[in-house]
Motif scaffolding. Structure first.
Motif, short mmCIF file in Angstrom:
data_model
loop_
_atom_site.label_atom_id
_atom_site.label_comp_id
_atom_site.label_asym_id
_atom_site.label_seq_id
_atom_site.Cartn_x
_atom_site.Cartn_y
_atom_site.Cartn_z
N ASP A 222 0.82 -1.07 -0.08
CA ASP A 222 -0.14 -0.14 0.20
C ASP A 222 1.02 1.07 0.15
O ASP A 222 2.24 1.25 -0.08
CB ASP A 222 -0.82 -0.28 1.36
CG ASP A 222 -2.19 0.64 1.13
OD1 ASP A 222 -2.33 1.64 0.05
OD2 ASP A 222 -3.21 0.66 1.80
N GLN A 223 0.31 2.55 0.21
CA GLN A 223 1.10 3.79 0.16
C GLN A 223 1.51 3.61 1.42
O GLN A 223 0.80 3.53 2.41
CB GLN A 223 0.36 4.82 -0.20
CG GLN A 223 0.04 4.81 -1.68
CD GLN A 223 -0.59 6.22 -2.20
OE1 GLN A 223 -1.32 6.61 -1.56
NE2 GLN A 223 -0.17 6.61 -3.49
N GLY A 224 2.96 4.05 1.83
CA GLY A 224 3.45 4.42 3.41
C GLY A 224 3.50 3.23 4.33
O GLY A 224 3.50 3.46 5.37
N VAL A 225 3.54 1.98 3.66
CA VAL A 225 3.92 0.76 4.41
C VAL A 225 5.26 0.74 4.91
O VAL A 225 6.15 1.00 4.01
CB VAL A 225 3.43 -0.53 3.84
CG1 VAL A 225 3.57 -1.60 4.80
CG2 VAL A 225 1.96 -0.56 3.61
N THR A 226 5.61 0.81 6.26
CA THR A 226 6.80 0.89 6.76
C THR A 226 7.32 -0.57 7.69
O THR A 226 6.36 -1.32 7.76
CB THR A 226 7.14 1.74 7.59
OG1 THR A 226 6.49 1.53 8.95
CG2 THR A 226 6.50 3.17 7.21
N VAL A 227 8.46 -0.77 8.07
CA VAL A 227 9.09 -1.86 8.59
C VAL A 227 8.38 -1.89 9.92
O VAL A 227 7.94 -2.93 10.52
CB VAL A 227 10.74 -1.75 8.73
CG1 VAL A 227 11.01 -0.94 9.81
CG2 VAL A 227 11.25 -3.12 8.88
N ALA A 228 7.92 -0.70 10.50
CA ALA A 228 7.08 -0.58 11.91
C ALA A 228 5.74 -1.55 11.40
O ALA A 228 5.27 -2.27 12.46
CB ALA A 228 6.95 0.79 12.17
N ASP A 229 5.26 -1.48 10.50
CA ASP A 229 3.88 -2.00 10.19
C ASP A 229 4.25 -3.36 10.29
O ASP A 229 3.52 -4.41 10.58
CB ASP A 229 3.37 -1.62 8.88
CG ASP A 229 2.88 -0.21 9.05
OD1 ASP A 229 2.27 0.21 9.81
OD2 ASP A 229 3.46 0.48 7.81
N LEU A 230 5.29 -4.02 9.57
CA LEU A 230 5.84 -5.45 9.37
C LEU A 230 5.96 -5.82 10.81
O LEU A 230 5.47 -6.90 11.18
CB LEU A 230 7.11 -5.63 8.69
CG LEU A 230 7.65 -6.82 8.88
CD1 LEU A 230 6.86 -8.14 8.20
CD2 LEU A 230 8.93 -6.77 8.02
N LYS A 231 6.69 -5.17 11.83
CA LYS A 231 6.97 -5.52 12.91
C LYS A 231 5.84 -5.58 13.73
O LYS A 231 5.47 -6.75 14.43
CB LYS A 231 8.01 -4.51 13.63
CG LYS A 231 8.66 -5.26 15.07
CD LYS A 231 9.99 -4.37 15.28
CE LYS A 231 10.33 -4.74 16.73
NZ LYS A 231 9.75 -3.85 17.54
N GLY A 232 5.07 -4.64 13.70
CA GLY A 232 3.51 -4.84 14.49
C GLY A 232 2.67 -5.90 14.30
O GLY A 232 2.13 -6.57 15.16
N THR A 233 2.78 -6.15 12.75
CA THR A 233 1.70 -7.24 12.33
C THR A 233 2.46 -8.57 12.88
O THR A 233 1.60 -9.39 13.45
CB THR A 233 1.91 -7.25 10.80
OG1 THR A 233 1.33 -6.26 10.59
CG2 THR A 233 0.88 -8.44 10.40
N LEU A 234 3.75 -8.87 12.70
CA LEU A 234 4.23 -10.08 12.91
C LEU A 234 4.14 -10.24 14.45
O LEU A 234 3.78 -11.41 15.09
CB LEU A 234 5.84 -10.22 12.68
CG LEU A 234 5.93 -10.18 11.02
CD1 LEU A 234 7.44 -10.55 10.98
CD2 LEU A 234 5.28 -11.32 10.44
N GLU A 235 4.55 -9.34 15.44
CA GLU A 235 4.22 -9.67 16.65
C GLU A 235 3.10 -9.61 17.33
O GLU A 235 2.58 -10.64 18.14
CB GLU A 235 4.81 -8.20 17.39
CG GLU A 235 6.37 -8.18 17.55
CD GLU A 235 7.04 -6.87 18.22
OE1 GLU A 235 8.32 -6.89 18.15
OE2 GLU A 235 6.01 -5.92 18.36
N TYR A 236 1.92 -9.24 16.66
CA TYR A 236 0.68 -9.31 17.05
C TYR A 236 0.20 -10.82 16.64
O TYR A 236 -0.32 -11.25 17.53
CB TYR A 236 -0.33 -8.41 16.31
CG TYR A 236 -1.87 -8.88 16.12
CD1 TYR A 236 -2.54 -8.67 17.45
CD2 TYR A 236 -2.50 -9.27 15.32
CE1 TYR A 236 -3.88 -8.79 17.37
CE2 TYR A 236 -3.80 -9.69 15.29
CZ TYR A 236 -4.64 -9.34 16.54
OH TYR A 236 -5.92 -9.60 16.52
#
Ligand code: DAH
Length: 344
Positions: A222-236
């Motif tokens: 998507d627009q503006g997806v960052t490594v923070a989104d990756l980390k947050g998703t995986l941790e969740y």
């Protein structure tokens, strides 16, 4: 024989018919009165041939009415007897609806299927669509479009089963990542998909490897997806699967199709981090690879890397099932030993 004789015969036949108890007796009465040979009423027919005129007409009428009355009575009685035996049968077949059944053997899902369903549920809550892809792939989608041209060293880790063919490079997919490419090529961003499915590699079997295994691929662009989104998703997702207590760690890694790349490990479910045979002494079991989708991969898929970014991951539900259910060896998941499978 006279008309009166015939009437008398018919009367006694009707009496007998009323008195029979079953179909055999009824048949016996029919034979005695109406059988072409030896039936007493039927005998009048022979006599008819020998008389003439008025006498013949009168005898004929008497014969017809006697035979008609007896035939009708036979049919009526026949119906009554049939009806009776139906009712007798019904009452004999009475059943006890309170009688206990044999215990029912209930089936359940295989631990891997159950894990995949749970992963699908978790991602569905995050807005991901679950899609399937082909198990037979070509070299282009499995490797080349994911930044692994022929001779790329990362291919060595894949120990590919190649299929004999027409030179198109058919193979059994070594990972579910080719579906990232197929999904992006077929649509427009944003993308949020997971891809559960089977993959195969010529790995030597050991407690954490089986030549055929499962993966769940994921892709979010998507627009503006960052490594923070990756980390947050995986941790969740890992918390959902393993609970708050279980040790989980992310490590830097390398994949040709992501930059940067991460791997996630979960503390071994058998030794909880001490090191044992199941985790080959490491204390941790690697369960997924991930990273930010490489800009070249986006460009190959027709997605503008200056406008869009995304992350991807590939997780191993066999290992996840083994970790969650305390299975010591992933190979047990493929032996279809019911004694083991019934334990879950
Ligand atoms: N395809 C990798 C494997 O089979 C796992 C993986 C790593 C998938 C990184 C990804 C990713 O989508 O971004 O080991």
């Amino acid at each position: 024989m006279t008309g009166d004789d015939l009437q008398a015969l018919a009367r006694s036949a009707l009496e007998e018919i009323a008195g029979v108890a079953d179909q055999d007796q009824l048949e016996e009465v029919r034979r005695r009165y109406l059988a072409r040979h030896g039936g007493s009423i039927a005998a009048a027919a022979t006599q008819l041939a020998r008389v003439q005129g008025e006498e013949r007409a009168a005898l004929g009428r008497a014969f017809n009415s006697a035979k008609g009355a007896v035939t009708e009575a036979l049919e009526r009685r026949q119906t009554e007897l049939e009806q009776g035996s139906w009712e007798v049968g019904l009452s004999a077949e009475e059943m006890d609806v309170t009688h206990p059944l044999h215990p029912l053997r209930r089936g359940h899902q295989h631990p891997v299927a159950r894990t995949v369903r749970e992963i699908e549920d978790i991602f569905a809550r995050l807005g991901y669509l679950s899609v399937a892809g082909p198990e037979i792939e070509d070299d282009l989608h499995n490797f080349q479009m994911l930044n692994m041209p022929p001779e790329h060293p990362a291919r060595d880790g894949h120990d590919t089963f190649y299929l004999a063919g027409d030179g198109a490079g058919w193979l059994y997919r070594t990972h579910t990542s080719p579906m990232q490419m197929r999904t992006m090529l077929a649509g427009q961003p944003p993308f949020r998909i997971i891809v559960p499915g089977k993959v195969a590699r010529r790995d030597n079997p050991d407690p954490t490897h089986n030549p055929v295994f499962h993966q769940v691929e994921g892709l979010c662009v998507d627009q503006g997806v960052t490594v923070a989104d990756l980390k947050g998703t995986l941790e969740y997702v890992l918390r959902q699967l393993f609970g708050k207590e279980r040790g989980v760690r992310l490590r830097a890694s390398f994949f040709p199709y992501t930059e940067p790349s991460l791997e996630a490990d979960v503390a071994c479910g058998i030794c909880l981090g001490e090191g044992c045979r199941s985790c080959l002494g490491k204390g941790w079991i690697e369960i997924l690879g991930s990273g930010m989708v490489h800009p070249d991969v986006l460009a190959t898929a027709g997605v503008d890397p200056d406008r869009y970014s995304g992350f991807a991951f590939g997780m191993g539900p066999d290992r996840i099932a083994a970790l969650r259910y305390g299975i010591r060896d992933v190979r047990e998941l493929y032996e279809n030993d019911l004694r083991l499978l019934e334990g879950f």
